[in-house]
Design a protein around this motif. Structure first.
Motif, PDB file in Angstrom:
ATOM      1  N   PRO A 117       0.767  -1.248   0.000  1.00 60.56           N
ATOM      2  CA  PRO A 117       0.000   0.000   0.000  1.00 60.56           C
ATOM      3  C   PRO A 117       0.801   1.303   0.000  1.00 60.56           C
ATOM      4  O   PRO A 117       0.193   2.371  -0.012  1.00 60.56           O
ATOM      5  CB  PRO A 117      -0.786  -0.112   1.310  1.00 60.56           C
ATOM      6  N   LEU A 118       2.134   1.273   0.023  1.00 63.07           N
ATOM      7  CA  LEU A 118       2.861   2.525   0.223  1.00 63.07           C
ATOM      8  C   LEU A 118       2.633   3.507  -0.924  1.00 63.07           C
ATOM      9  O   LEU A 118       2.446   4.709  -0.692  1.00 63.07           O
ATOM     10  CB  LEU A 118       4.359   2.245   0.385  1.00 63.07           C
ATOM     11  N   SER A 119       2.637   3.037  -2.168  1.00 62.70           N
ATOM     12  CA  SER A 119       2.374   3.943  -3.287  1.00 62.70           C
ATOM     13  C   SER A 119       0.943   4.460  -3.252  1.00 62.70           C
ATOM     14  O   SER A 119       0.672   5.589  -3.689  1.00 62.70           O
ATOM     15  CB  SER A 119       2.643   3.230  -4.614  1.00 62.70           C
ATOM     16  N   HIS A 120       0.024   3.662  -2.708  1.00 61.03           N
ATOM     17  CA  HIS A 120      -1.359   4.129  -2.560  1.00 61.03           C
ATOM     18  C   HIS A 120      -1.443   5.236  -1.509  1.00 61.03           C
ATOM     19  O   HIS A 120      -2.227   6.183  -1.656  1.00 61.03           O
ATOM     20  CB  HIS A 120      -2.265   2.958  -2.189  1.00 61.03           C
ATOM     21  N   PHE A 121      -0.654   5.114  -0.440  1.00 62.31           N
ATOM     22  CA  PHE A 121      -0.615   6.186   0.557  1.00 62.31           C
ATOM     23  C   PHE A 121      -0.079   7.483  -0.053  1.00 62.31           C
ATOM     24  O   PHE A 121      -0.562   8.577   0.265  1.00 62.31           O
ATOM     25  CB  PHE A 121       0.257   5.773   1.744  1.00 62.31           C
ATOM     26  N   LEU A 122       0.925   7.364  -0.938  1.00 64.14           N
ATOM     27  CA  LEU A 122       1.433   8.550  -1.610  1.00 64.14           C
ATOM     28  C   LEU A 122       0.364   9.152  -2.515  1.00 64.14           C
ATOM     29  O   LEU A 122       0.206  10.383  -2.585  1.00 64.14           O
ATOM     30  CB  LEU A 122       2.680   8.197  -2.428  1.00 64.14           C
ATOM     31  N   GLY A 123      -0.392   8.299  -3.216  1.00 65.16           N
ATOM     32  CA  GLY A 123      -1.505   8.795  -4.018  1.00 65.16           C
ATOM     33  C   GLY A 123      -2.581   9.446  -3.161  1.00 65.16           C
ATOM     34  O   GLY A 123      -3.195  10.441  -3.566  1.00 65.16           O
TER      35      GLY A 123
END
Length: 410
Positions: A117-123
């Motif tokens: 999920p880290l890239s989703h948190f950035l999004g």
């Protein structure tokens, strides 16, 4: 009458030579050589390089913003899923009703996805700052690109002059796949940036002998694994190479001045390795332990396509040791047709263009893969020059840790 024997006076000057005997209790010392004053290195080239790199990052950010405003491409497949996940995390973390912090975190953790999920948190952060639109979410790629270019410059500075490190970052920023992915909500750019920063920390750890840098490397490894599973491929071998090299240096005696030998402590290397495993597990295990089935299906299936170059090879090697998997993670993703254009219908291969494993992606998605073709043709000469330079890296004067780590990536 008794007379006292006078003490032997200190010699005023004793020149070494044949037949010269030193008085009892005296020894000849070499003359002291004056210490050279410390050389003060100027940081001006680094400051200039970072300022120019900042201008390049601003240029790409402005260009990405303009491109997102004028482009109206159909958002589908993985990009659509990542946008939906970023919106879901945003709705969970920033709900319209008043909810506690713990309740919002538990709601976000409960969101399912086959991707970490880290890239989703950035999004999610980009949506919160720039609006709940696909273009707002896609601006997260510009932040990931900035982190990537800074990582390239910082890593290159470990073995290059400032102007060469800047040139490396400029060439990377002009690679079509790199700046193209920075305009999409995809985890690849962020994963690449975290991998580069992890490799920088690994270099600074001095082969796992510095605990502080080892902790930073472990933290960045866990964050990279929370971005994409494939980060393991790029970090496992350099990590094993660094720790093995440190262990060899600790166990094999090294000649010091004279006949003395020194041994570096190997117990500290074992301690740092265990500390690294604990930190990585603490950072990313909460997601991997709750998504073991996704991780398994990621590595053991063709992921819904029978035209991949690399995935069938991985699946065939795991097929003999692991139970058969019939369902892919993508089968559990609920796509929104209005945003993704998702369709299970696939066009049959043309008789004039046989569905070979090597050329099928270009025959089937030639418009999408055109940028990859331009990418390969444009930068193939650079790749050949880099390949020709591999023997130079193996020379003793060029056998640095950075060169060996980079050589392990191919």
């Amino acid at each position: 009458m008794e007379f006292e024997t006078p003490a032997t006076p200190a010699p005023t000057e004793i020149l070494p030579g044949v037949g010269v005997e030193m008085p009892a209790g005296w020894r000849l010392l070499p003359p002291e050589t004056p210490k050279a004053p410390p050389v003060q290195t100027s940081r001006r080239p680094d400051i200039t390089g970072l300022l120019l790199l900042l201008l390049i990052i601003v240029f790409h950010t402005v260009l990405n913003t303009y491109w997102l405003n004028v482009d109206r491409h159909l958002i589908r497949w993985d990009e659509a899923h990542h946008i939906q996940q970023a919106e879901a995390f945003h709705d969970a973390l920033f709900p319209p009703e008043v909810r506690g912090v713990l309740a919002r975190l538990m709601a976000a953790i409960g969101i399912e996805s086959p991707y970490p999920p880290l890239s989703h948190f950035l999004g999610t952060a980009a949506i919160h700052l720039f609006g709940d639109t696909p273009d707002g979410a896609a601006l997260s790629g510009s932040f990931a690109l900035a982190l990537l270019l800074l990582g390239i410059y910082t890593l290159a500075r470990q073995g290059m002059a400032p102007h060469n490190a800047l040139l490396t970052a400029v060439v990377a920023s002009l690679t079509p796949m790199i700046y193209g992915y920075s305009r999409m909500v995809m985890p690849d750019t962020l994963c690449g940036a975290l991998v580069l920063w992890a490799l920088f920390a690994l270099l600074k750890s001095d082969f796992f002998r510095k605990t502080g840098w080892t902790l930073l490397f472990s933290l960045l490894c866990g964050l990279a694994l929370l971005t994409k599973q494939t980060a393991l491929i790029y970090l496992a071998l350099p990590m094993a190479l660094a720790w093995s090299t440190g262990m060899v240096k600790a166990l094999v005696p090294e000649k010091a001045s004279g006949d003395a030998t020194t041994r570096r402590p190997w117990a500290k290397l074992l301690f740092n390795l265990g500390l690294c495993a604990i930190v990585v597990t603490a950072v990313c295990s909460w997601w991997y332990f709750s998504h073991l089935e996704y991780v398994y299906t990621w590595w053991s299936t063709h992921r819904g396509h029978d035209i991949s170059l690399f995935q069938p090879g991985i699946a065939s090697r795991l097929a003999g040791a692991l139970p058969e998997v019939t369902e892919t993670p993508e089968a559990r993703i609920a796509f929104d047709p209005a945003i993704s254009g998702f369709s299970t219908d696939t066009a049959p291969p043309s008789a004039a263009c046989p569905d070979t494993r090597l050329l099928a992606p270009y025959h089937r998605f030639w418009k999408r893969y055109l940028i990859y073709l331009v990418n390969e043709v444009t930068f193939l000469p650079l790749a050949l020059v880099a390949l020709a330079g591999v023997p130079a890296l193996l020379l003793k004067r060029n056998r640095t840790a950075l060169a060996l780590f980079l050589l392990s990536w191919p």
